[in-house]
Scaffold this motif. Structure first.
Motif, PDB file in Angstrom:
ATOM      1  N   ASN A 252      38.859  43.427  55.879  1.00 56.47           N
ATOM      2  CA  ASN A 252      38.524  42.163  55.203  1.00 56.47           C
ATOM      3  C   ASN A 252      38.568  42.380  53.688  1.00 56.47           C
ATOM      4  OD1 ASN A 252      37.623  39.654  54.484  1.00 56.47           O
ATOM      5  ND2 ASN A 252      35.635  39.794  55.528  1.00 56.47           N
ATOM      6  N   TRP A 253      39.771  42.287  53.106  1.00 56.48           N
ATOM      7  CA  TRP A 253      39.930  42.487  51.672  1.00 56.48           C
ATOM      8  C   TRP A 253      39.072  41.489  50.914  1.00 56.48           C
ATOM      9  CZ3 TRP A 253      42.284  46.883  51.061  1.00 56.48           C
ATOM     10  CH2 TRP A 253      43.312  47.270  51.929  1.00 56.48           C
ATOM     11  N   ALA A 254      38.165  41.965  50.109  1.00 60.69           N
ATOM     12  CA  ALA A 254      37.304  41.078  49.322  1.00 60.69           C
ATOM     13  C   ALA A 254      36.569  41.920  48.288  1.00 60.69           C
ATOM     14  CB  ALA A 254      36.287  40.374  50.228  1.00 60.69           C
TER      15      ALA A 254
ATOM     16  N   SER B  54      52.465  42.912  40.029  1.00 59.49           N
ATOM     17  CA  SER B  54      51.311  43.801  39.953  1.00 59.49           C
ATOM     18  C   SER B  54      51.613  45.139  40.611  1.00 59.49           C
ATOM     19  CB  SER B  54      50.113  43.152  40.651  1.00 59.49           C
ATOM     20  OG  SER B  54      48.929  43.885  40.393  1.00 59.49           O
ATOM     21  N   PHE B  55      51.029  46.199  40.043  1.00 59.32           N
ATOM     22  CA  PHE B  55      51.030  47.565  40.609  1.00 59.32           C
ATOM     23  C   PHE B  55      52.345  48.321  40.351  1.00 59.32           C
ATOM     24  CE2 PHE B  55      48.335  44.927  43.518  1.00 59.32           C
ATOM     25  CZ  PHE B  55      47.127  45.375  43.042  1.00 59.32           C
ATOM     26  N   GLY B  56      52.221  49.670  40.372  1.00 62.31           N
ATOM     27  CA  GLY B  56      53.398  50.512  40.179  1.00 62.31           C
ATOM     28  C   GLY B  56      53.987  50.323  38.799  1.00 62.31           C
TER      29      GLY B  56
ATOM     30  N   GLY C 290      35.899  40.035  39.901  1.00 60.49           N
ATOM     31  CA  GLY C 290      34.491  39.695  39.777  1.00 60.49           C
ATOM     32  C   GLY C 290      34.216  38.275  39.321  1.00 60.49           C
ATOM     33  N   VAL C 291      35.259  37.474  39.136  1.00 63.10           N
ATOM     34  CA  VAL C 291      35.039  36.085  38.708  1.00 63.10           C
ATOM     35  C   VAL C 291      35.022  35.189  39.952  1.00 63.10           C
ATOM     36  CG1 VAL C 291      35.893  34.160  37.330  1.00 63.10           C
ATOM     37  CG2 VAL C 291      36.198  36.512  36.502  1.00 63.10           C
ATOM     38  N   GLY C 292      33.897  34.550  40.175  1.00 62.07           N
ATOM     39  CA  GLY C 292      33.799  33.726  41.383  1.00 62.07           C
ATOM     40  C   GLY C 292      33.310  32.328  41.112  1.00 62.07           C
TER      41      GLY C 292
ATOM     42  N   GLY D  87      38.677  42.221  44.674  1.00 64.67           N
ATOM     43  CA  GLY D  87      39.026  42.410  46.077  1.00 64.67           C
ATOM     44  C   GLY D  87      40.484  42.797  46.199  1.00 64.67           C
ATOM     45  N   GLY D  88      40.861  43.355  47.336  1.00 66.73           N
ATOM     46  CA  GLY D  88      42.238  43.809  47.516  1.00 66.73           C
ATOM     47  C   GLY D  88      42.456  45.101  46.747  1.00 66.73           C
ATOM     48  N   HIS D  89      43.674  45.339  46.285  1.00 65.40           N
ATOM     49  CA  HIS D  89      43.957  46.591  45.577  1.00 65.40           C
ATOM     50  C   HIS D  89      43.636  46.468  44.109  1.00 65.40           C
ATOM     51  CE1 HIS D  89      45.856  47.488  49.337  1.00 65.40           C
ATOM     52  NE2 HIS D  89      45.689  48.756  48.990  1.00 65.40           N
TER      53      HIS D  89
ATOM     54  N   VAL E  98      41.259  33.020  33.852  1.00 61.25           N
ATOM     55  CA  VAL E  98      40.819  33.984  34.877  1.00 61.25           C
ATOM     56  C   VAL E  98      41.702  33.887  36.121  1.00 61.25           C
ATOM     57  CG1 VAL E  98      38.386  33.990  34.180  1.00 61.25           C
ATOM     58  CG2 VAL E  98      39.164  32.328  35.902  1.00 61.25           C
ATOM     59  N   VAL E  99      41.697  34.993  36.866  1.00 63.11           N
ATOM     60  CA  VAL E  99      42.267  35.011  38.218  1.00 63.11           C
ATOM     61  C   VAL E  99      41.097  35.075  39.190  1.00 63.11           C
ATOM     62  CG1 VAL E  99      43.529  36.434  39.892  1.00 63.11           C
ATOM     63  CG2 VAL E  99      44.417  36.177  37.568  1.00 63.11           C
ATOM     64  N   MET E 100      41.158  34.298  40.252  1.00 62.60           N
ATOM     65  CA  MET E 100      40.143  34.415  41.308  1.00 62.60           C
ATOM     66  C   MET E 100      40.860  34.627  42.647  1.00 62.60           C
ATOM     67  SD  MET E 100      37.088  31.756  40.335  1.00 62.60           S
ATOM     68  CE  MET E 100      37.866  30.261  40.828  1.00 62.60           C
TER      69      MET E 100
HETATM   70  C1  LIG Z   1      42.316  39.050  50.134  1.00 66.05           C
HETATM   71  C2  LIG Z   1      42.965  39.583  48.890  1.00 66.05           C
HETATM   72  C3  LIG Z   1      44.312  39.914  48.922  1.00 66.05           C
HETATM   73  C4  LIG Z   1      44.945  40.353  47.743  1.00 66.05           C
HETATM   74  N1  LIG Z   1      46.286  40.579  47.771  1.00 66.05           N
HETATM   75  C5  LIG Z   1      46.953  40.823  46.626  1.00 66.05           C
HETATM   76  C6  LIG Z   1      48.375  40.858  46.613  1.00 66.05           C
HETATM   77  O1  LIG Z   1      49.054  40.675  47.629  1.00 66.05           O
HETATM   78  N2  LIG Z   1      48.974  41.099  45.421  1.00 66.05           N
HETATM   79  C7  LIG Z   1      48.257  41.272  44.256  1.00 66.05           C
HETATM   80  O2  LIG Z   1      48.873  41.455  43.203  1.00 66.05           O
HETATM   81  N3  LIG Z   1      46.914  41.265  44.248  1.00 66.05           N
HETATM   82  C8  LIG Z   1      46.248  41.012  45.388  1.00 66.05           C
HETATM   83  N4  LIG Z   1      44.860  40.921  45.372  1.00 66.05           N
HETATM   84  C9  LIG Z   1      44.124  41.150  44.099  1.00 66.05           C
HETATM   85  C10 LIG Z   1      44.156  39.899  43.239  1.00 66.05           C
HETATM   86  O3  LIG Z   1      45.407  39.835  42.567  1.00 66.05           O
HETATM   87  C11 LIG Z   1      43.060  39.803  42.159  1.00 66.05           C
HETATM   88  O4  LIG Z   1      43.233  40.789  41.189  1.00 66.05           O
HETATM   89  C12 LIG Z   1      41.634  39.871  42.672  1.00 66.05           C
HETATM   90  O5  LIG Z   1      41.464  39.074  43.809  1.00 66.05           O
HETATM   91  C13 LIG Z   1      40.658  39.443  41.578  1.00 66.05           C
HETATM   92  O6  LIG Z   1      39.339  39.773  41.889  1.00 66.05           O
HETATM   93  P1  LIG Z   1      38.346  38.880  42.799  1.00 66.05           P
HETATM   94  O7  LIG Z   1      38.755  39.174  44.198  1.00 66.05           O
HETATM   95  O8  LIG Z   1      37.015  39.351  42.437  1.00 66.05           O
HETATM   96  O9  LIG Z   1      38.591  37.443  42.431  1.00 66.05           O
HETATM   97  C14 LIG Z   1      44.203  40.496  46.541  1.00 66.05           C
HETATM   98  C15 LIG Z   1      42.850  40.170  46.541  1.00 66.05           C
HETATM   99  C16 LIG Z   1      42.221  39.718  47.687  1.00 66.05           C
HETATM  100  C17 LIG Z   1      40.771  39.339  47.633  1.00 66.05           C
END
Ligand SMILES: Cc1cc2nc3c(=O)[nH]c(=O)nc-3n(C[C@H](O)[C@H](O)[C@H](O)COP(=O)(O)O)c2cc1C
Length: 335
Positions: free
Chosen positions: A293-295, A97-99, A173-175, A144-146, A191-193
């Motif tokens: 708090n990544w979320a 993911s990313f870049g 957004g899928v929970g 959440g996160g990036h 889905v990814v959660m």
């Molecule tokens: C606590 C946290 C840490 C995350 N760290 C990464 C990561 O290290 N690498 C990555 O590709 N995505 C990361 N993500 C993003 C996830 O890949 C994913 O796209 C995202 O959690 C999906 O949305 P949701 O949080 O609503 O389920 C992170 C998300 C969260 C919540």
């Protein structure tokens, strides 16, 4: 629940637990994989040795498929080295993911590793589809996160129209089972959660004891959130002194740190640059009230910290029930 994703990856349920930095470790990944979905260990935030140990731990704990997530922006700490560890250890699946994930996708393919790629914008989606990954994860801004700037549903709908026979997976957004049912109904393969699994019993289990209190606070804050108190702002990266690629920023729950610094990017950048690397963010991490708090917005769907296997089972059960109801309500027989 069989989809092209479950077939390709050899799993039972079309749910992927997001890689969540090195904190989302083997206990969580193997609990998810053991429950028939795809567990993932994250890698960013620690070095190659830690990743190697975590992969070995996963192998000790499960014989089901699991994935390693590698963040592929050019200046991600240890980026390429982490990928090489995953390949050397012959992990079944890698998630990028990313870049620019293209070179890493080619590297994985040459090594015979199944590869999923998460994208945040349409241009990247087109480029990655052209390179034919085993699945494409479309990540929306609610995550959440990036994450990028697009809303999950309309972005996914656009990509689904382009994807041909490459499975598309929704992230952001899928929970619960409602999100899974919606994704499958629109033609996605799963889905990814992330946020939902952060508030699991196993997330970061086995981490350093000094972080246990902060972590418990973070999970409780996700449970308490109604989904409306997240912040998508560059200060979250400024705190680390890291610049992420264009159009990608972090989303986290608001707290005392965000209250103090929201919008003050340049000021924070300068403050952090004047301190030793990562000193500022390590200072934040010491207190639950300031730790990042990544979320995502799906925090509003999290009502309890649960075992990961229960999260998988309940999500599948709710989605199956809803899809059955849709068929009955609309008079359409399941295909
Ligand atoms: C606590 C946290 C840490 C995350 N760290 C990464 C990561 O290290 N690498 C990555 O590709 N995505 C990361 N993500 C993003 C996830 O890949 C994913 O796209 C995202 O959690 C999906 O949305 P949701 O949080 O609503 O389920 C992170 C998300 C969260 C919540």
């Amino acid at each position: 629940m069989r989809t092209e994703l479950t077939e390709r990856l050899g799993i039972e349920h079309p749910i992927i637990q997001a890689g969540m930095s090195a904190e989302g470790g083997p206990a969580l990944a193997t609990a998810v994989s053991g429950a028939g979905a795809l567990g993932t260990i994250g890698s960013i935030g620690a070095g190659p040795d830690v990743l190697e140990q975590q992969i070995k731990r996963c192998r000790d704990l499960t014989d089901k498929p699991f994935s390693v997530n590698v963040v592929t922006f050019d200046w991600a700490p240890f980026g390429q080295q982490l990928l090489e560890v995953a390949i050397e250890q012959q992990v079944p699946i890698v998630t990028l993911s990313f870049g620019n994930p293209l070179p890493s996708l080619e590297r994985c393919r040459a090594a015979g590793v199944k590869t999923l790629v998460q994208v945040q914008d349409l241009e990247s989606a087109r480029a990655i589809l052209h390179a034919a990954p085993d699945a494409l994860i479309v990540q929306g801004n609610e995550a959440g996160g990036h994450t990028g700037r697009r809303g999950t549903l309309n972005f996914a709908a656009q990509v689904l129209d382009l994807a041909g026979n490459i499975p598309v997976v929704l992230a952001g957004g899928v929970g619960n089972g409602r999100g899974l049912a919606a994704a499958l109904a629109m033609g996605a393969a799963g889905v990814v959660m992330g946020t939902r699994f952060k508030a699991s019993e196993e997330f970061a289990d086995g981490g350093p004891p000094e972080s246990a209190a902060v972590l418990r606070w973070q999970k409780d804050a996700i449970v308490a959130s109604d989904g409306s108190n997240t912040l998508y702002d560059e200060i979250l990266d400024n705190a680390y002194g890291l610049a992420w690629p264009n159009q990608v920023t972090g989303r986290a729950l608001r707290n005392r740190f965000t209250q103090e610094w929201e919008g003050r990017h340049e000021e924070l950048r300068q403050k952090v640059a004047a301190e030793p690397p990562f000193a500022f963010v390590q200072g934040l991490a010491r207190s639950p009230e300031t730790a990042i708090n990544w979320a995502g917005e799906s925090s509003g769907l999290v009502d309890e910290i649960k075992p990961a296997a229960q999260i998988v089972a309940e999500t599948v059960q709710q989605a199956e029930q809803l899809l059955g109801q849709v068929a009955a309500r609309t008079g359409s027989a399941p295909a």
